[in-house]
Design an enzyme around this catalytic site. Sequence first.
Site: not given
Length: 316
Positions: A144, A234, A236, A267
């Site tokens: 992340f 997206h 993930g 992400n």
Amino acid sequence: MSKEILDKYPELATEGTATIKQRLEIANPAVVEMALEASLACIKEWGRPVEDITHIVYVSSSEIRLPGGDLYLSSKLGLRNDVGRVMLYFLGCYGGVTGLRVAKDIAENNPGSRVLLTTSETTILGFRPPNKARPYDLVGAALFGDGAAAVIIGSNPIAGQESPFMELNYAVQQFLPGTHNVIDGRLSEEGINFKLGRDLPQKIDENIEEFCKKLTVPAKAELKNFNELFWAVHPGGPAILNKMESTLKLSSDKLECSRRALMDYGNVSSNTIFYVMENMREELKLKKKEGRDEEWGLALAFGPGITFEGILLRSL
């Protein structure tokens, strides 16, 4: 997270310490500053005065306060005080595509409107100090990231003044019943604790084909298989992309824009779809020059619920 932050807030590195106040002191202004930078760059490229923005859609899962970041950002940008504001909080990874859908609805129902959609996220609320009992926290720290994005959305573009590159043709949102605990986030005195079920990639895989078929209904007569589409997904995580590629029988290049965004930025929750679409914009330009135009595509994101959010795109 940085050494400077830990030097100022050493309590963040102590397990079990109530630090939500400190985390919000960092996150609340940070997400607005990132959104401001992204919005200014977007408005500059758009080329019209900031006063022409009629609505703002603000997406974040990284701040908590009243009034929200939508008002602070509107003030910093110098938007009109009658600008229509919509704030989308705590949607997680699908928030960017939800923002596109909401902005699309606003633009289509308010002739002449121009909607600034901005997303901004930081990982500070979910930071947890290293713990040998939780080695998987290191995966989250590596996967992340922080960032922001912004786009302008409207209908009936003004020739000579605006240069849209994508049409938002058709949008669908759906949730999978009985899966609300697969992505679980809880706010506590220590911040936000997230738990991702190991079956998340499998749950998405089991439902993705029917969802994509539903999204492509308006273009169905012109499509023969999924490889005729361009894909803005997206990312993930690698497992989700790998399973999607296999299930939908996509050629290896179809998810390249998503893989590149994941490699370059990680992400970044609601922002990431826009990094993928920026990659896609450049790729579509190149293909057009080479005479390999792709007209239709899909923007997809997945998040808590499990929620699927998708938009049928048309390259302009």
